[in-house]
Structures are given as C-alpha cells and as structure tokens.
Design a protein around this motif. Structure first.
Motif, PDB file in Angstrom:
ATOM      1  N   LEU A 106       0.928  -0.982   0.082  1.00  0.00           N
ATOM      2  CA  LEU A 106      -0.045  -0.195   0.046  1.00  0.00           C
ATOM      3  C   LEU A 106       0.836   1.119  -0.090  1.00  0.00           C
ATOM      4  O   LEU A 106       0.397   2.153  -0.629  1.00  0.00           O
ATOM      5  CB  LEU A 106      -0.930   0.069   1.306  1.00  0.00           C
ATOM      6  N   THR A 107       1.969   1.316   0.607  1.00  0.00           N
ATOM      7  CA  THR A 107       3.075   2.328   0.672  1.00  0.00           C
ATOM      8  C   THR A 107       3.414   2.710  -0.798  1.00  0.00           C
ATOM      9  O   THR A 107       3.395   3.885  -1.330  1.00  0.00           O
ATOM     10  CB  THR A 107       3.999   2.030   1.472  1.00  0.00           C
ATOM     11  N   LEU A 108       3.648   1.630  -1.468  1.00  0.00           N
ATOM     12  CA  LEU A 108       4.168   1.943  -2.970  1.00  0.00           C
ATOM     13  C   LEU A 108       2.924   2.143  -3.810  1.00  0.00           C
ATOM     14  O   LEU A 108       2.954   3.064  -4.674  1.00  0.00           O
ATOM     15  CB  LEU A 108       4.687   0.411  -3.443  1.00  0.00           C
ATOM     16  N   LYS A 109       1.661   1.777  -3.361  1.00  0.00           N
ATOM     17  CA  LYS A 109       0.583   2.236  -4.158  1.00  0.00           C
ATOM     18  C   LYS A 109       0.210   3.636  -4.041  1.00  0.00           C
ATOM     19  O   LYS A 109       0.272   4.560  -4.788  1.00  0.00           O
ATOM     20  CB  LYS A 109      -0.870   1.463  -3.762  1.00  0.00           C
ATOM     21  N   MET A 110       0.321   4.200  -2.585  1.00  0.00           N
ATOM     22  CA  MET A 110       0.128   5.714  -2.251  1.00  0.00           C
ATOM     23  C   MET A 110       1.267   6.630  -2.862  1.00  0.00           C
ATOM     24  O   MET A 110       0.843   7.563  -3.692  1.00  0.00           O
ATOM     25  CB  MET A 110       0.152   5.747  -0.693  1.00  0.00           C
TER      26      MET A 110
END
Lengths: 452, 411, 462
Positions: free
Chosen positions: B184-188
């Motif tokens: 999710l960090t990468l997605k954000m």
C-alpha cells in the motif's frame, strides 16, 4: 615495534629520538572512537583524531565546543543587508540623486535584491574564511606529514595523535595504552621543528619582489593624479574622442569652394521656413513681396553667391530694393477683444519699459536714462504723435520685427501673431486720445466723466 | 529487522490507542454546541445588518477558505511525503491525512454559496450581477468563464478531486494499519504523483475562481502559488502544534520527539520563507511595472487602514517567525513552536482577510461576524476531522518506514 | 584502474521497509579512494579525452577570437537590432545561468533535505554549475559594448561622481550573478579540500605534490577541521539555498518588471527558478551518463541516482508546463488585448515553430519519464534531457524575441535573424564549458570521496 620510515637515511636508536608525541593508527572509525574514549577516561587532554571522513559523535568524546561560525554568518548577513541598503540610499538618493522611470529616489523594495545578495555574499565569506582560519589553514608545514603512514589519514585509516605536552604523556605507557585500544601501528611523532614552520627563503624573496613591483602602478597613478602635464591625455581606447567627421568652420577638399559648411541650395527652403503669407509675416502686400524675397525682413538666409571680391559686400547692399514697400493697411488677422487683450499684455511686457504704459515715451527705462543724462539715449517717439498714428499697420509691424533707428528688432522675442496683437492694442491706445464722446458707448460714458 | 518492527508496532499500537470514549463524547458535545451556536450567531448578526447578507457572504467565504487552504496544504504535505519516500515524517503523517480528508467540511460549506450564486446573487461576486457587468467590456469578455453555471461545474470538479484524493489517502493509510500491507505504501507513492498534479491545478483555479475573481478586473499569474504557499505554511503550523503538544505531553514518547518537531518546524519555516518570497515577487513586479489596472488592487490594500494590516502581515507572517525560529534551540522548544505556529495560523487567516475583505469594504472591518465565522468554520471542520479519526490510530502504526521515523535524528 | 562491473547493479527496486543501498559493489573506504583518485592520477589521458579536449579547446579559441572581433568592431556584428535589441546574447546568458542552478541545488537543497544519494553526484554538478555560470557571465559582459567600462557596473568611486542605478534589475543581476558565482566557487572548493588532500597524499610526482599541496591548504582531517568543515558546509548550504532561488528570480525580474506584453507577468520568478532547475538537472544527466560509463563510476553513480534525477526533471518540467498554462490563461482572463496578442502571436505568429519546439521539448518529452523503463535506461534519458536543454534554450528565445519583435506598435514590428557570429559564439560557449569540464575530470576528484565515505554503511551512514 615502531617502524622506521624508509626516507630517513640513518635510523638512530629509538631512545635517542626526541619524541614529540605518538601517532596511533586504527582500522575503523569505531576503533578510533573507543580509543579516544579510553584515553579521555584516562585523563588525556591533548588529543587529536584524524579521519578520512567526519565521524559523528567524536566531538562529544573530545569535548569540543560549538563554533563561532553561525555568529560570523549572522554578522556578515547584517553588514551585507545594511550595507546594501545604505549604498542604494546614499548613492542614488543623496550623492547622485536622479529620477528614473518615475521611481522614488529611495525605496526599500527595489533596494532589497542587492541588499539580499550582499547579505548572502558576506555571510558566506564569513563562514568560508572562518572555517579556513579557525581550522588553522592554510598551513604550509605539519610534522605529521613526515610520517609516511599518515598519508592514509585522507584515505582509509584513522589516527590518534597524543602530544607529549599532555600531562599524562609517558612514551611507553601511552604506547601500551594505544596498543590495548586495538591500534594497528604506532609511530613516534617528531618534535616541532621551528625551522619547518617558516616559509622557504625563495618564497620569501619572490614575495618581497612581487609586492614591491605591485606598488609601482599605484604610485604612478597617484603621481599622475597629483601633478599637471601639458601633454594630451593618454588614450588607450579612443571612446569616439576622435571622429572622422567635418566640423563647422573648417576646410574640406571635397568641395570646390573648400568649405565644410554647405550653403543652402538655390530654390530650396529649410523646413518651417516657408512663410509665403507676406502680409502676415512681413506686413507687406502680396505682389510687392514676391519681388523682395532676397534679404527680406524675416531673414531667409541668403548666402553670398557672387565671387568673393574686396567690394563684394557693397555690391550686395546695392541689390537691396530701395523703393518703399507697399505696407499692409488692414490687419491680416481678425481683430477681436481677446487679441487686443493679448496685445495689451505683450505691450506691457515688451514695449512699456521704454514707450511707457500710456505710450507717451515715458517708460521707466527712459526716465532712468534721462535722469542719468545719458547722451546716447534717444527718447522714444510718442506713440500718439501724428506720423505714428498715420503709419499703416504693416509699417508698425515692420518696426516691431526689425526695429527702427535706435530701436532694436523684437523678432526673436515676440512671435508673429503677438506682434499683430500689440499693433491692435496700439491702435486702441491711440484711439483713447482722439476719440470723441459720441464714440464711447453710452453705458461707459458716465464712468469716464467721473475719472476726469 | 522484523523483531524490532513488531516491537515498535506494539509500542505504537499502545501509544496510538484511541482517545477514551467519554473524553471524545465531551469533546464532540463542545464542538457541536460551538457549530450550532456560531452558526445561529452568524445568521443573527447577518440579519441584524440588513445588508442583503453581504457581510455574511464575505465572512463565510473568508473563513471557509481559511480551513480549506489548510486542508489543501495538508494534502500537499501527504503527497510530498509519499513521493519522496520520506521516513522521518511517518509519525506525523496521519494527522496530515486526517486534516486533508476533512476537506469534506469546507467543501460542504461552500455549497450554500454556490446556491446563492446560481440563484443570481451578485452580492459577493460582482461578476454575477448583470447590471454591474453590463457595459463593462472587460467583464463581458470574461463572462464565458465567470458565470454561475460554469463556476459551479468547476467547483464540483475541484470538490471531487479534493474529496476523493483526501479520503483515499487517509483510508488507504488506515487500511495499512489493519492489514500491514507494505505494497500500500508503494501504491500511495505511485498515486501521489497524479494527485499532486491535480491538487496543483485545482488549487490554482479554485483560488482564481473563489478569491481572485472577487475583484473581477484584477489578475495575477502567481496568485494560485500565493494561496498555496500560505495554506501549506498554515497546514505545517497545525502539524507543528500537534507535534509540539505531543512532545510536551510525552504522549507518543519515542514516536514523536524533539527531532520530529525540529524537522516539521524547519519545513514550516522554509515554506513561510517561500510565502514571503512569492508575496515579495508579486508586489515588486506590480509596483515596478506600475500599470494602473494591476496597481489598483494593491492601492486598495495600502489605504484606509489596510496599510496597517499589510504591515502586520509583513512582520507577523514573515519577520517575527523568521527571526524567532532561526536558532536551532527555538525549533526544538515546544513552547516557542506552539507560540510561533499559532501566530502563523492567525497570520494566515489575516492573509486571506487581506485578500478577501478589501473587496467588501473600503477599510478593515473586524467584528463579531468574522470571529463567529472563524469559530464556525474551524469547529465544523473539526467535527468532520473527528468523524474521520474516530476509532482509528493517530499514528500509522504499520507503515514500513516507521522504524526509520523512530530512529530519526537531526544531525 | 576503476573496478568495472559487468552486470549493472540495479538498486531501483523498491521495498518500502528497506532502504536500497546507495552504492553498488563491495565498497570500502580504500576502494572509493582508489576508484575516484585513480581517475585524476592517470599518467596519460585516454585518447577519447584528448580528442574531446582538442575539439572543445578549438571551440574555446574560436569563442575568444570572436569576442576579440566583437570588441574591436562593436556589437553590430550580432543580429541584435531594433526592435529586438536583446537577441541571442541574452538568450544564451539566461540559458547558461539556468544550467548553473542544478549544482548548488544538489549540494545545498538536497543536503538540507538530507538526501544522501546526492553525495555521488554533487561534486560533478557543482563543477558544472561553476563552468555554466562562467559561460553565462561572458554574454552580458560583452553585451555592454564598451567592455573596458565594465567596472562602471560596480559601485566604485570614480572621477565622474557617478553611481550605478540601484533601481534597475540589470544591476541586481550583476550582484546576483557575481554573488552566486563566488559563493558556488567557495562551496565547491570547501567541499573539495579533503579530497584534494587525498590526492596530495597519494601524489607520486613532485609537481603534483606541490600543486595539490598548495590547493589543499595543509588539510589533515583532524576532528577540529572536520567539525568546522561540517558546520561551514551546513551554513553555506543554508545560505546558498535562498541564493540559488534569488539568482534566477532576479534574472526573471529583468523581464518581468517591464511593461512589455509577454514579459510582465507575476509568475515569472518561481517559473524561471523551476525552469532553471529543470534545465540544470537535464544537463547533469546529459553529462553524467556518458561520464559514469566512460570513467567506470557505475557503482558510485547508480541507476537509482539517475532515476531520482529523472524524477526531478519530470517534476520541474510539470512546473514549467503549469507556468505556460497559467500565463496563457491569465493572458485571456486579464482582458488586455496586447497581452492576448502576445500569446496568440507566440503560438501562431512567425515564431510559432520556436514556441512549439519549446512546448514539445519541455512539456511533452519529459512525460516519458512516467515510465520506469525510460527512467532506468541511460541512453533514453540522455535523449530526453538533450531535448529538454534544447527546449529550455528555445524557451528563453521565445520569451525574449517574440515579445520584442512585436510589441505595441505594429509599424515597428520586425523579424529577428541571428548573425553567423551569434551562432558561432553560442557554439563557442559550449567549447569553453566542455574545456573546463574536461580539465575538471582530468585533474580533480570527480566524486566527493569524503562525503561518499561518510554515507558508507561501515561509517554509520544512513
């Protein structure tokens, strides 16, 4: 244990070397930090750590104090800021004030960019200079540089130098301590050699010679500025001082007459000089004017056209028409009250000083001249005299423009229209002496009686 | 790596434990009362003025924009942290995320203004008054852009971008709290790039629409950046205050320390300088070129008492914070930071006041209406923020970069 | 010789929980010294270097010959003429100053942001900055016509009792550019001191020993020196950051304080700064990619460094695009017909070709950096970055020339054509730039060794 440097030709026995301190080499930053800690715990004060990159936390170990650099930067910034503002104010508003594009002489707004740049610049100088100077740089010689192993201090090894000046320093004991602290190599540091810290003699000589030579140009300039000279100034770059052009009143081989100033071409007229309304501009009737263009009252410039002979000037005078011109008798401009008022105003400025407010030839200048009994002064004719009253307006115009007898021409002071305005007023002024009661409007008449 | 991380997560879990429900209820009670009371108060004052709701409109716009610009600034902050893969700021990011999502509040509050516009009110925006526009060549030329329907459509677009981006960033981050999904960090991070672009465009055009067009003749290309820089500074002031309060109370111990306070304050300091730079640039260029159609706007703001407001802004918004926060110790001192950040928040309000109110009155008017309006807009948004934060952690406990934030040290 | 790696090390893969290593390969303190210092210690320059140096010095000689010709003849040798009195020389000046922004930005701003990856590229970029500012300074200096009066620009007491005009942005420029050049040079030199000492300690010939010995001022790396060094570096970074922003801001004032349509717009200061950073970083890529290949620095300047720069290029490119769009919109919105004409004229007038070159190079080309594949392919980024530099030159050309060639009075409109001298001087300035750059690569430490060492894991670097 201690290694002998290969550059030293003769290796004296260790005991004979005067030891200036010890230099211990370490493999890693962690080792050197723990060694420094150990020495500090033992009470050593005179320590210095050398490393190829800054070690975080070492300042705490060595109990180093904060630096003065931020204060230097602040001082530099304040000096730069105030100095910049001062320059903008003093130079542009005080010493050499000039208005440009309607801006105020001094305003903070446009002065800020320069002040800002100077603040940064001086702060940076303070930081840079401070770091160099406080770091003891530049330092031409250093006893540590005589130890070849120390070269790795700027590469990949870490060093502690314990100076023999330290109270706790004892060569053997300290050495053991350093060995225990995982030092991989210990060298003795040579004592400080005072000769080493001196500049080599050739350097000094060159510096002296150069500084003496550097004094010569300012001395020459100072001398040149304080003495006078009859020589033309030295001009390294001409800056258009000498331009290849023909100046007035000089000769020119390009033209047959040898003059650099060129006469007006026949049949041409300079812009704005075409004044073909003779009645208006000269006060002379049209057909008459056509024949007398040359040397006319308004001065179309007529150049010498004949050959230059000794009596040339006289011959030209002969060309002037001798017959009396046909003066204009009617005003070439419409006469109304505003023109007369204008004329009155102009009359009182230009004419009344000699002719008097009433035109009787009793102006202030005249009165003064008579009082001084100046023999050269000719009392102006009364403007109410019969001959003047009967002069046609054209002739009066000519008198104003070109003068008569001792009266100079006023063409350069009084514009054409104003001359006519003055004449219109003069006619009204003259009328005041000759008018009969029935010529005066009925409503004004009672007042006039009172005045009498 | 995993052991300390779990340890930390447990720690942050404990630290980020929810506010006691009784406390929350009390807080809500206060906030709701405040919203209701200030709303009624504004209406009452507005009716009492009998000016066709003109002052109410201006006070409303000013205060809603005060909150809105802070929410936008917080969203910019979150986006920038993601896109730069920042580790140090993780512990403060949730507050910014909640603030960003709370943009729902000001967005709702702007809808009544839209309704007034669509029903033909020209009290607030003179370009919506046909009799004002008629015969004015320039305003007639702008009619294609400055008209109520198109204005409303544009606002809906901005609102969609703001609400979806703000809520998505918060919800995704909260989801990570629960799932611990590192991806999710990468997605954000990936989504932050387009989000920032949309935010930049919408912030610019919204400030043209809602603030700059109050004087429909005037224009300045830098205006959007000016509003952004002020909002960003104010958002960072909010974050610094939160960080300072936390450091002071020791609530999150190692999670939020003087190190974090130091850096967030530094960032605020930097953006405040940026604000001053933008303000100076705009002023200098208009002053220097001296074109009447541009200078008139500044001339209004330099006469009839506005000159004093301008000076207060210059000193209070820039010089005082600039000097006070310059030393390192000041940036690490909770009391100093709280004081200066509060000053900056007031100054941001004053900055918007300086933008908006000269269009309302020739000289500054600051009375119950403006103060009630500020309290109303802030408390309303606080209710929204509370709703978003309800039952969730205030620290992104499962963020993979949390350990980095914890071990963060300012060199 | 430098260690050559066959398979390029890839640290662009992301795991958010783990920071990827800044450098590839097995690095130790000594290996970094070896890699970097050996480049400056080679007995003989490689053939490619010699060829490049020969070309660039010839161009430099041409530049100075042309400057001599210009001074002897007058600035009529340029294409500048009414109505376009600011032609190529000013375009070139702004272009070079812009390029000179990346170096200080990398050293100062990224340092303040604690972006450790900057250590591998900052020396390189700083050198680039200084050389670019030198190239930039030439143009306005010779543009004044009578160069021997250049000192009139400084506030010096003189026999004319005359001072410079502090209300003119052109004077601000003099201060800004000189301050920037000076501070950048100090920053660069201070940062280089420890590395010069490394070269001194490794020097084998007497000449090198003396030269590096003098240049390194007797640096030993004592903790006292390091403490001062770090403090000074931090302070200089903090000072250089507002400075670097102010320089291009003031350059933008040259245009924006006027009333010329297309010049007078308030967004110019931040827009120019963004453009300068944009072109500067593009130039860093343009130089860095071949240099790391050629000098075998792939482990120090990794793909991730390049990727980060590409992202900055993309971000600043978007800012520049934003400024173009805002300008256009406000030109319409403002309702001033001269302003409207200026922009329509840019897009559709006689210089439309230049305008669209600018837009495609500056706004469209960097969009390719959205793709990771492009961001991690060195040759592709070089192509894009060269386009960006072309585009940024055209941006200054468009701003300068279109607005001047057609302003308020249609009777005085004209079309600007550069002279051959204009073109050759611009080419010559590249010669000067590359000459200095090649000398730097040959004799000075290309990578900040001490700084890289401090971010190695074994030094406790983060």
């Amino acid at each position: 244990m201690s290694t002998i440097t290969p550059t030293q030709p003769v290796a004296p026995a260790e005991s004979e070397i005067e030891v200036g301190g010890l230099l211990a080499e370490f493999r890693s930053a962690a080792d050197v930090v723990s060694a420094a800690k150990l020495l500090r715990r033992q009470g050593y004060q005179n320590l210095e750590v050398y490393s190829p990159h800054p070690i975080h936390g070492i300042d705490k170990v060595l109990n180093a104090k904060g630096s003065l650099l931020p204060w230097g930067a602040l001082a530099g910034a304040i000096i730069g800021l105030t100095g910049g503002l001062w320059m903008a104010w003093w130079m542009n508003a005080v010493d050499y004030p000039f208005i440009i594009s309607g801006k105020p002489m001094f305003s903070f707004l446009p002065s800020l960019p320069v002040a800002f740049e100077l603040a940064i610049l001086l702060a940076a100088f303070a930081v840079f200079g401070g770091a160099i100077a406080l770091g003891g740089l530049p330092r031409p010689a250093n006893r540590l540089f005589r130890i070849p192993a120390f070269a790795r201090a700027t590469n990949d090894r870490f060093f502690i130098c314990v100076d023999e000046a330290d109270a706790k320093f004892q060569t053997e004991k300290t050495k053991t301590l350093l060995q225990d602290a995982r030092s991989v190599r210990i060298e003795s540091v040579p004592v400080i050699d005072s000769r080493e810290s001196k500049l080599p003699r050739p350097f000094v000589l060159v510096a002296i010679v150069l500084s003496v030579l550097a004094l010569i140009p300012p001395v020459l300039i100072a001398k040149a500025r304080s003495t006078t000279s009859t020589l033309p100034r030295l001009s390294f770059i001409s800056d258009m001082d000498h331009q290849p052009k023909f100046k007035a009143q000089t000769t020119n081989s390009l033209f047959a007459d040898g003059r650099s100033m060129r006469p007006q071409m026949a049949g041409t007229i300079a812009q704005g000089d075409l004044r073909d309304d003779s009645a208006f501009y000269r006060g002379i009737q049209e057909q008459e004017a056509a024949g007398s263009v040359s040397g006319d009252s308004e001065g179309n410039v007529t150049f010498l056209t004949g050959t230059l002979t000794a009596n040339g000037v006289a011959s030209i005078k002969d060309e002037q028409p001798k017959n009396v011109p046909k003066w204009v008798t009617e005003f070439p401009v419409p006469v109304d009250e505003s023109l007369i008022r204008r004329g009155q105003q102009r009359y009182e400025i230009f004419c009344a000083t000699c002719h008097g407010i009433g035109g009787d030839g009793d102006g202030l200048v005249t009165l003064r001249a008579l009082e001084l009994e100046q023999g050269t002064w000719v009392k102006p004719t009364s403007l109410h005299a019969e001959p003047i009253r009967e002069q046609p307006v054209g002739q009066l115009y000519n008198t104003i423009a070109n003068g008569v007898r001792k009266m100079p021409g006023y063409a350069s002071q009084i514009p054409v229209r104003d001359r006519w305005a003055i004449i219109s007023y003069l006619r009204a002024l003259q009328k005041t002496r000759t008018a009969t009661a029935d010529e005066v409007p009925a409503d004004v008449l009672p007042n006039m009686r009172e005045l009498n | 790596m995993s052991a300390p991380t779990t340890n930390l997560t447990a720690k942050s879990d404990k630290a980020a434990s929810h506010v006691k429900s009784s406390e929350r209820t009390n807080l809500y009670l206060v906030l709701f009362t405040m919203v209701a009371a200030t709303f009624v108060g504004m209406l009452a004052v507005g009716i009492g003025l009998n000016d066709g709701g003109r002052q109410l409109g201006f006070a409303w716009l000013l205060n809603v924009w005060f909150v809105l610009s802070i929410c936008l600034g917080a969203m910019f902050f979150v986006g920038i942290q993601h896109i730069t893969r920042s580790g140090w700021s993780v512990t403060l990011r949730r507050v910014a995320e909640v603030t960003g999502a709370s943009i729902v509040g000001p967005v709702i509050l702007l809808i009544p203004v839209l309704i007034a516009l669509l029903s033909g009110h020209g009290n607030l925006f003179s370009w919506n008054d046909p009799s004002y526009v008629a015969g004015d060549e320039i305003l007639e030329g702008k009619h294609a852009f400055l008209n109520a329907p198109f204005f409303s459509i544009r606002f809906l677009v901005y609102a969609m971008v703001w609400v979806s981006a703000g809520v998505w960033m918060l919800k995704t981050s909260q989801r990570q709290d629960r799932t611990g999904d590192k991806s999710l960090t990468l997605k954000m991070e990936r989504r932050s790039a387009p989000i920032l672009i949309f935010l930049a465009l919408t912030t610019t055009f919204a400030s043209f629409d809602w603030l700059m067009s109050l004087d429909p003749h005037w224009f300045s290309t830098i205006y959007g950046i000016y509003v952004f820089s002020g909002g960003m500074t104010a958002a960072l002031a909010v974050l610094s205050i939160v960080a300072a309060v936390w450091v002071k109370s020791g609530r999150y111990q190692s999670l939020v320390t003087a190190e974090h306070l130091h850096d967030i304050t530094k960032m605020m300091y930097g953006f405040n300088c940026f604000w001053a730079y933008i303000a100076f640039s705009q002023y200098l260029l208009i002053w220097y070129a001296n074109i009447p159609e541009e200078t008139i706007w500044l001339k209004h703001r330099q006469a009839h008492g506005w000159d004093a407001v301008t000076m207060v802004l210059m000193f209070g918004h820039f010089f005082v914070p600039f000097v006070v926060l310059m030393p390192r110790v000041a940036k690490r001192n909770t009391n100093v930071v709280i004081a200066v950040s509060s000053l900056l928040l007031i100054m941001h309000w004053l900055d918007l006041y300086w933008l908006v109110y000269p269009q309302f009155n020739e000289s500054p008017i600051l009375g119950s209406m403006e103060i009630l309006g500020a309290m109303f807009a802030v408390s309303f948004t606080a209710v929204v923020a509370g709703w978003f934060a309800k039952g969730e952690k205030l620290i992104p406990a499962a963020d993979p970069r949390l350990p980095e934030a914890v071990s963060h040290h300012v060199a | 010789m430098a260690t050559a790696t066959l398979n390029e090390f890839d640290n662009t893969v992301i795991d958010p929980a783990v920071r990827p290593p800044l450098m590839g390969g097995e690095n130790s303190l000594s290996s970094i010294t070896e890699q970097v210092a050996s480049l400056a210690e080679r007995q003989h320059a490689p053939r490619a270097w010699k060829i490049a140096f020969a070309i660039s010095t010839s161009l430099t000689v041409m530049l100075f010959a042309l400057i001599g010709y210009l001074i002897a003849t007058g600035i009529g040798v340029w294409g500048n003429n009414s109505p376009v009195a600011w032609g190529w020389p000013i375009v070139n000046f702004v272009f070079w100053v812009g390029i000179g922004h990346a170096g200080t930005l990398i050293s100062a701003i990224l340092f303040l942001f604690r972006q450790d990856w900057r250590t591998s590229i900052n020396r390189f970029a700083e050198a680039m900055t200084i050389f670019a500012v030198m190239c930039a300074g030439i143009f306005p200096a010779i543009h004044i016509g009578r160069v021997w009066f250049v000192y009139w620009l400084a506030p010096l007491p003189n026999s004319l009792a005359m001072w410079p005009n502090f209300r003119s942005p052109l004077l601000w420029d003099v201060f800004a550019v000189t301050a920037y050049a000076t501070v950048s040079a100090m920053f660069w030199y201070l940062g280089m001191l420890p590395d010069l000492a490394t070269l001194r300690d490794r020097a084998t010939t007497r000449i090198r020993k003396i030269a590096y010995g003098i240049a390194s001022l007797g640096w030993t790396g004592s903790s006292k020196q390091w403490r001062l060094f770090e403090k000074a570096y931090l302070l200089l970074a903090a000072l250089a950051t507002p400075l670097v922003l102010s320089v291009h801001t003031i350059v933008s004032f040259d245009f924006a304080v006027s009333q010329v349509p297309g010049w007078h717009t308030t967004i110019f200061p931040p827009y120019f700064v963004a453009g300068a950073v944009f072109s500067g970083f593009a130039m860093v890529i343009t130089l860095m990619v071949p240099a790391r290949q050629f000098f075998g620095l792939k482990n120090l300047v990794t793909l991730r460094h390049l990727e980060n720069i590409c992202k900055i290029v993309l971000a600043t490119g978007m800012m520049v695009g934003y400024a173009y769009a805002t300008e256009f919109f406000i030109a319409w919105y403002g309702g001033n017909k001269y302003e409207q004409f200026a922009f329509i004229n840019r897009a559709l007038g006689p210089y439309a070709w230049a305008y669209w070159t600018m837009v495609s190079c500056n706004v469209l080309a960097p969009q390719l950096f959205w793709f990771k594949a492009v961001r991690t392919t060195p040759w592709a980024m070089v192509v894009i970055c060269v386009l960006v530099n072309v585009g940024m030159w055209f941006e200054r050309f468009v701003i300068t020339v279109t607005s001047l060639s057609r302003d308020f009075l249609p009777s005085s409109w004209g079309y600007f054509t550069p002279s051959l001298i204009d073109v050759l001087m611009f080419v010559g300035s590249f010669g000067l730039f590359f000459t200095l750059f090649l000398l730097f690569c040959r004799f000075l430490p290309m990578v900040a060794m001490a700084e890289v060492k401090s971010v190695l894991p074994e030094s406790g670097g983060h």
